[in-house]
Design an enzyme around this catalytic site. Sequence first.
Site, mmCIF file in Angstrom:
data_model
loop_
_atom_site.group_PDB
_atom_site.id
_atom_site.type_symbol
_atom_site.label_atom_id
_atom_site.label_comp_id
_atom_site.label_asym_id
_atom_site.label_seq_id
_atom_site.Cartn_x
_atom_site.Cartn_y
_atom_site.Cartn_z
ATOM 1 C CD GLU A 32 -2.996 -0.682 -0.116
ATOM 2 O OE1 GLU A 32 -3.076 0.490 -0.533
ATOM 3 O OE2 GLU A 32 -3.605 -1.621 -0.647
ATOM 4 C CE1 TYR A 115 -6.759 3.319 -0.199
ATOM 5 C CE2 TYR A 115 -4.373 3.455 0.019
ATOM 6 C CZ TYR A 115 -5.502 2.832 -0.490
ATOM 7 O OH TYR A 115 -5.371 1.710 -1.265
ATOM 8 C CG ASP A 133 -8.042 4.178 -4.497
ATOM 9 O OD1 ASP A 133 -9.268 4.161 -4.746
ATOM 10 O OD2 ASP A 133 -7.212 3.527 -5.162
#
Length: 288
Positions: A32, A115, A133
Amino acid sequence: MVGRVTAWFDDAARDLPWRRTDCTPWGVLVSEVMLQQTPVVRVEPVWREWLRRWPTPSDLAAAPAAEVLRAWGRLGYPRRALRLHQCAGAIVERHDGAVPDDEAALRALPGIGEYTAAAVRAFAFGRRSVVVDTNVRRVLARTLAGTALAAPSPTAAERDLATAVVPDDDGAAARWAAASMELGALVCTARAPRCHACPVADLCAWRATGHPPDELAHRRRTQAWHGTDRQVRGRVMAALRVADEPVARALLADSGPDPAQVDRCLAGLIEDGLVEQDDAGCYRFPTP
């Protein structure tokens, strides 16, 4: 809508290593961070090498910062590499080397924002969270709000909408997070959406109103690259990455056309903790 998108995802999902059942929470977290503003095709080989070298937070925390920056390669935004290094250390110190599944605990780690914390909770632990996102924002803007693109910055109303769509069940919520991101990445793209391949095309408010243009196009600008400080910083980092010893300032002169710009970028890299200057005035990656 959720059911259709997740059913589409069952067949259309890319086979990415961080999606596989044998991927650890640490592997998901690393992916990520690497995927922020960086395409999958560039991330995957670097991710594989990182997980081979540093399969746990403890392994990365024990590595020298200079080695971490070299391994980051050309992914860009190298501060992410330092943040990951610091994040690994914090996981070791605060959580006995195990990535936490609590969103608040994740957000307290260096370099982990809203996020990323939500994504790790969903993709690493299969828990309900609101993962939003750029791709998800675009999907929701078009299908539900009827606009070509989401606002330049997330709004409270947008977050409320995203929250309302997420299923209550942990597994279904995590699946929706992955599926909606994939739909935005592969079908509901920013510049050339493939509406004919969209599983919810008949439900899309944007399509129903004739694909109205982006009203905020004048506020969206493609970031320049050539001649920018970011390009010069990248050239400096590339020179240090291949150097076995500290590099003299004269050898960095070709990093930019303007000596003052190179000096400014060097000063910025030092301030960011990415570069050090030794007693001889030469430049190197940080030492332990």
